[in-house]
Design a protein around this motif. Structure first.
Motif, PDB file in Angstrom:
ATOM      1  N   SER A  74       0.855  -1.194   0.000  1.00  0.00           N
ATOM      2  CA  SER A  74       0.000   0.000   0.000  1.00  0.00           C
ATOM      3  C   SER A  74       0.886   1.237   0.000  1.00  0.00           C
ATOM      4  CB  SER A  74      -0.955  -0.004   1.201  1.00  0.00           C
ATOM      5  OG  SER A  74      -0.240  -0.100   2.408  1.00  0.00           O
ATOM      6  N   ILE A  75       0.399   2.244  -0.724  1.00  0.00           N
ATOM      7  CA  ILE A  75       1.162   3.476  -0.932  1.00  0.00           C
ATOM      8  C   ILE A  75       0.273   4.658  -0.579  1.00  0.00           C
ATOM      9  CG2 ILE A  75       2.165   4.970  -2.732  1.00  0.00           C
ATOM     10  CD1 ILE A  75       2.990   2.376  -4.216  1.00  0.00           C
ATOM     11  N   VAL A  76       0.838   5.601   0.173  1.00  0.00           N
ATOM     12  CA  VAL A  76       0.128   6.861   0.440  1.00  0.00           C
ATOM     13  C   VAL A  76       1.070   8.003   0.087  1.00  0.00           C
ATOM     14  CG1 VAL A  76      -0.843   8.386   2.209  1.00  0.00           C
ATOM     15  CG2 VAL A  76      -1.347   5.940   2.274  1.00  0.00           C
ATOM     16  N   ALA A  77       0.576   8.965  -0.677  1.00  0.00           N
ATOM     17  CA  ALA A  77       1.346  10.173  -0.954  1.00  0.00           C
ATOM     18  C   ALA A  77       0.598  11.355  -0.353  1.00  0.00           C
ATOM     19  CB  ALA A  77       1.519  10.349  -2.461  1.00  0.00           C
ATOM     20  N   VAL A  78       1.343  12.290   0.210  1.00  0.00           N
ATOM     21  CA  VAL A  78       0.702  13.462   0.812  1.00  0.00           C
ATOM     22  C   VAL A  78       0.595  14.555  -0.241  1.00  0.00           C
ATOM     23  CG1 VAL A  78       0.861  15.230   2.595  1.00  0.00           C
ATOM     24  CG2 VAL A  78       1.419  12.853   3.145  1.00  0.00           C
ATOM     25  N   ALA A  79      -0.644  14.888  -0.592  1.00  0.00           N
ATOM     26  CA  ALA A  79      -0.901  15.954  -1.573  1.00  0.00           C
ATOM     27  C   ALA A  79      -1.231  17.230  -0.801  1.00  0.00           C
ATOM     28  CB  ALA A  79      -2.035  15.523  -2.504  1.00  0.00           C
ATOM     29  N   CYS A 134      -4.067   9.158  -1.682  1.00  0.00           N
ATOM     30  CA  CYS A 134      -3.463  10.409  -1.221  1.00  0.00           C
ATOM     31  C   CYS A 134      -4.145  10.854   0.063  1.00  0.00           C
ATOM     32  CB  CYS A 134      -3.637  11.521  -2.257  1.00  0.00           C
ATOM     33  SG  CYS A 134      -2.481  11.416  -3.622  1.00  0.00           S
ATOM     34  N   VAL A 135      -3.400  11.596   0.855  1.00  0.00           N
ATOM     35  CA  VAL A 135      -3.976  12.331   1.981  1.00  0.00           C
ATOM     36  C   VAL A 135      -3.704  13.802   1.686  1.00  0.00           C
ATOM     37  CG1 VAL A 135      -3.723  12.875   4.424  1.00  0.00           C
ATOM     38  CG2 VAL A 135      -3.707  10.501   3.681  1.00  0.00           C
ATOM     39  N   SER A 136      -4.742  14.608   1.769  1.00  0.00           N
ATOM     40  CA  SER A 136      -4.578  16.047   1.510  1.00  0.00           C
ATOM     41  C   SER A 136      -4.818  16.846   2.781  1.00  0.00           C
ATOM     42  CB  SER A 136      -5.541  16.503   0.405  1.00  0.00           C
ATOM     43  OG  SER A 136      -5.001  16.197  -0.850  1.00  0.00           O
ATOM     44  N   PRO A 137      -3.733  17.328   3.382  1.00  0.00           N
ATOM     45  CA  PRO A 137      -3.907  18.141   4.579  1.00  0.00           C
ATOM     46  C   PRO A 137      -4.419  19.536   4.221  1.00  0.00           C
ATOM     47  CG  PRO A 137      -1.628  17.332   4.342  1.00  0.00           C
ATOM     48  CD  PRO A 137      -2.319  17.116   3.048  1.00  0.00           C
ATOM     49  N   GLY A 138      -5.148  20.129   5.176  1.00  0.00           N
ATOM     50  CA  GLY A 138      -5.375  21.569   5.119  1.00  0.00           C
ATOM     51  C   GLY A 138      -4.207  22.217   5.833  1.00  0.00           C
ATOM     52  N   VAL A 139      -4.461  23.223   6.645  1.00  0.00           N
ATOM     53  CA  VAL A 139      -3.342  23.886   7.316  1.00  0.00           C
ATOM     54  C   VAL A 139      -2.947  23.077   8.556  1.00  0.00           C
ATOM     55  CG1 VAL A 139      -2.471  26.050   8.246  1.00  0.00           C
ATOM     56  CG2 VAL A 139      -4.311  26.075   6.557  1.00  0.00           C
ATOM     57  N   THR A 140      -1.692  22.651   8.565  1.00  0.00           N
ATOM     58  CA  THR A 140      -1.183  21.790   9.637  1.00  0.00           C
ATOM     59  C   THR A 140       0.022  22.469  10.273  1.00  0.00           C
ATOM     60  OG1 THR A 140      -1.890  19.914   8.290  1.00  0.00           O
ATOM     61  CG2 THR A 140      -0.434  19.424  10.141  1.00  0.00           C
ATOM     62  N   ASN A 141       0.085  22.414  11.581  1.00  0.00           N
ATOM     63  CA  ASN A 141       1.117  23.167  12.293  1.00  0.00           C
ATOM     64  C   ASN A 141       2.490  22.492  12.188  1.00  0.00           C
ATOM     65  OD1 ASN A 141       2.380  25.038  13.834  1.00  0.00           O
ATOM     66  ND2 ASN A 141       1.467  24.402  15.777  1.00  0.00           N
ATOM     67  N   THR A 142       3.227  22.854  11.137  1.00  0.00           N
ATOM     68  CA  THR A 142       4.579  22.328  10.910  1.00  0.00           C
ATOM     69  C   THR A 142       5.487  23.506  10.546  1.00  0.00           C
ATOM     70  OG1 THR A 142       4.287  22.107   8.534  1.00  0.00           O
ATOM     71  CG2 THR A 142       3.588  20.221   9.870  1.00  0.00           C
ATOM     72  N   GLY A 143       6.767  23.199  10.317  1.00  0.00           N
ATOM     73  CA  GLY A 143       7.712  24.231   9.908  1.00  0.00           C
ATOM     74  C   GLY A 143       7.238  24.950   8.652  1.00  0.00           C
ATOM     75  N   LEU A 192      -2.766  13.998  10.892  1.00  0.00           N
ATOM     76  CA  LEU A 192      -2.518  13.522   9.523  1.00  0.00           C
ATOM     77  C   LEU A 192      -1.923  12.124   9.559  1.00  0.00           C
ATOM     78  CD1 LEU A 192      -3.245  15.281   7.131  1.00  0.00           C
ATOM     79  CD2 LEU A 192      -2.793  16.683   9.093  1.00  0.00           C
ATOM     80  N   ALA A 193      -1.002  11.916  10.520  1.00  0.00           N
ATOM     81  CA  ALA A 193      -0.329  10.611  10.614  1.00  0.00           C
ATOM     82  C   ALA A 193      -1.334   9.487  10.873  1.00  0.00           C
ATOM     83  CB  ALA A 193       0.727  10.648  11.719  1.00  0.00           C
ATOM     84  N   ASP A 194      -2.384   9.775  11.665  1.00  0.00           N
ATOM     85  CA  ASP A 194      -3.417   8.758  11.933  1.00  0.00           C
ATOM     86  C   ASP A 194      -4.073   8.300  10.632  1.00  0.00           C
ATOM     87  OD1 ASP A 194      -3.302   8.400  14.658  1.00  0.00           O
ATOM     88  OD2 ASP A 194      -4.710  10.026  15.097  1.00  0.00           O
ATOM     89  N   VAL A 195      -4.368   9.262   9.754  1.00  0.00           N
ATOM     90  CA  VAL A 195      -5.067   8.916   8.498  1.00  0.00           C
ATOM     91  C   VAL A 195      -4.108   8.181   7.554  1.00  0.00           C
ATOM     92  CG1 VAL A 195      -6.386   9.821   6.549  1.00  0.00           C
ATOM     93  CG2 VAL A 195      -6.622  10.873   8.801  1.00  0.00           C
ATOM     94  N   VAL A 196      -2.844   8.612   7.525  1.00  0.00           N
ATOM     95  CA  VAL A 196      -1.855   7.919   6.686  1.00  0.00           C
ATOM     96  C   VAL A 196      -1.726   6.464   7.143  1.00  0.00           C
ATOM     97  CG1 VAL A 196       0.589   7.797   6.024  1.00  0.00           C
ATOM     98  CG2 VAL A 196      -0.560  10.020   6.121  1.00  0.00           C
ATOM     99  N   ALA A 197      -1.615   6.254   8.462  1.00  0.00           N
ATOM    100  CA  ALA A 197      -1.470   4.883   8.979  1.00  0.00           C
ATOM    101  C   ALA A 197      -2.705   4.048   8.649  1.00  0.00           C
ATOM    102  CB  ALA A 197      -1.230   4.916  10.492  1.00  0.00           C
TER     103      ALA A 197
END
Ligand SMILES: NC(=O)c1ccc[n+]([C@@H]2O[C@H](COP(=O)([O-])OP(=O)(O)OC[C@H]3O[C@@H](n4cnc5c(N)ncnc54)[C@H](O)[C@@H]3O)[C@@H](O)[C@H]2O)c1
Length: 260
Positions: free
Chosen positions: A137-142, A183-192, A230-235
């Motif tokens: 299984s493959i997930v890419a973050v869009a 794919c998982v498409s995040p909205g605004v996520t608190n990262t660098g 986001l990590a929960d949905v990717v997993a």
């Protein structure tokens, strides 16, 4: 240990962009679910720090995903030393800002090289090895930017739309071989990445409240996301809990794209 993803225990995963942000959260999540993980990032120092904190069952490599030979070489090393890759989480992406009329050709090329060509090189290297095994299984973050236009994000929006569509084609090609691609498409996520954007904004409230001048609709849930959300949905998408789910783009944005 993550009881909800117990089925991932002992499986081999590859995470790109693992040194910080969403990629780091994904790496931590998969590792805590008992997976053996190969982690790559261009920022070798941060990656080494993370590996130290994670402990056993981790292999790291400092590499640039736009370098096809380096990607091939590390995927080969993961398979030789950890075992066949069961799951890929391709998280790397960059964002450069500017009105299209002022955007430089260099920034455009860097955005497409990293976000589109990088996705091609990483998914190709892994998928061609999964193919004869008929498993994976493959997930890419869009990004929600793939479908929602954002001022000063012309190249970024276009690159995310391109890579997301490439992943639906990959899912179509690999479906008959029992390999799922989402794919998982995040909205605004608190990262660098978002903290760098916020540093350029006089008023960051507009991110959650909305702002007509920048065509921002705000975030109905009233806050930005944590990387772990986001990590929960990717997993979930990598695990057998989503065994009949492929060629989808799951939007995780607190409602920021208004369900579009
Ligand atoms: N943070 C958000 O709000 C948000 C929203 C939508 C989509 N995304 C997407 O989520 C993904 C992760 O974003 P983030 O916010 O965690 O970003 P980040 O900038 O915090 O982390 C990205 C990581 O990727 C690495 N990287 C960048 N270019 C690389 C390359 N060429 N080769 C190898 N590694 C490279 C960086 O060193 C960094 O560790 C990206 O694809 C991004 O476009 C993020």
């Amino acid at each position: 240990m993550s009881a909800e993803f117990e089925g991932l225990r002992g499986n081999v995963g590859f995470v790109t962009g693992a040194a910080q942000g969403i990629g780091e959260a994904v790496a931590r999540k998969l590792h805590s679910a008992g997976m053996i993980v190969g982690l790559a990032d261009v920022d070798g120092e941060r990656l080494a720090n993370l590996a130290k904190k994670l402990g056993d069952n981790v292999l790291t490599r400092s590499l640039d995903v736009t370098d096809g030979d380096a990607v091939e070489d590390f995927v080969d090393e993961i398979e030789k030393s950890l075992g066949p890759i069961d799951h890929l989480a391709h998280v790397v992406g960059i964002q450069r800002f500017g009105m299209i009329t002022e955007f430089s050709e260099d920034d455009f090329d860097a955005t497409f090289d990293t976000n589109v060509k990088g996705t091609f090189l990483v998914t190709k290297a892994v998928a061609k090895r999964m193919l004869p095994r008929e498993q994976g299984s493959i997930v890419a973050v869009a990004s929600t930017a793939a479908r929602t236009p954002r001022i000063k994000q012309g190249a970024y929006c276009a690159s995310k739309a391109a890579m997301a569509q490439m992943m639906t084609v990959l899912g179509l090609e690999l479906g008959p071989h029992n390999i799922r691609v989402n794919c998982v498409s995040p909205g605004v996520t608190n990262t660098g990445m978002v903290q760098r954007l916020m540093a350029t904004m006089p008023n960051t409230d507009v991110i959650t409240r909305g702002d007509l001048d920048s065509f921002r609709v705000g975030v109905p849930l009233g806050r930005v996301a944590r990387s772990e959300e986001l990590a929960d949905v990717v997993a979930f998408l990598l695990s057998d809990h989503s065994s009949y789910l492929t060629m989808q783009d799951i939007v995780v944005d607190g409602g920021g794209a208004l369900g579009a």
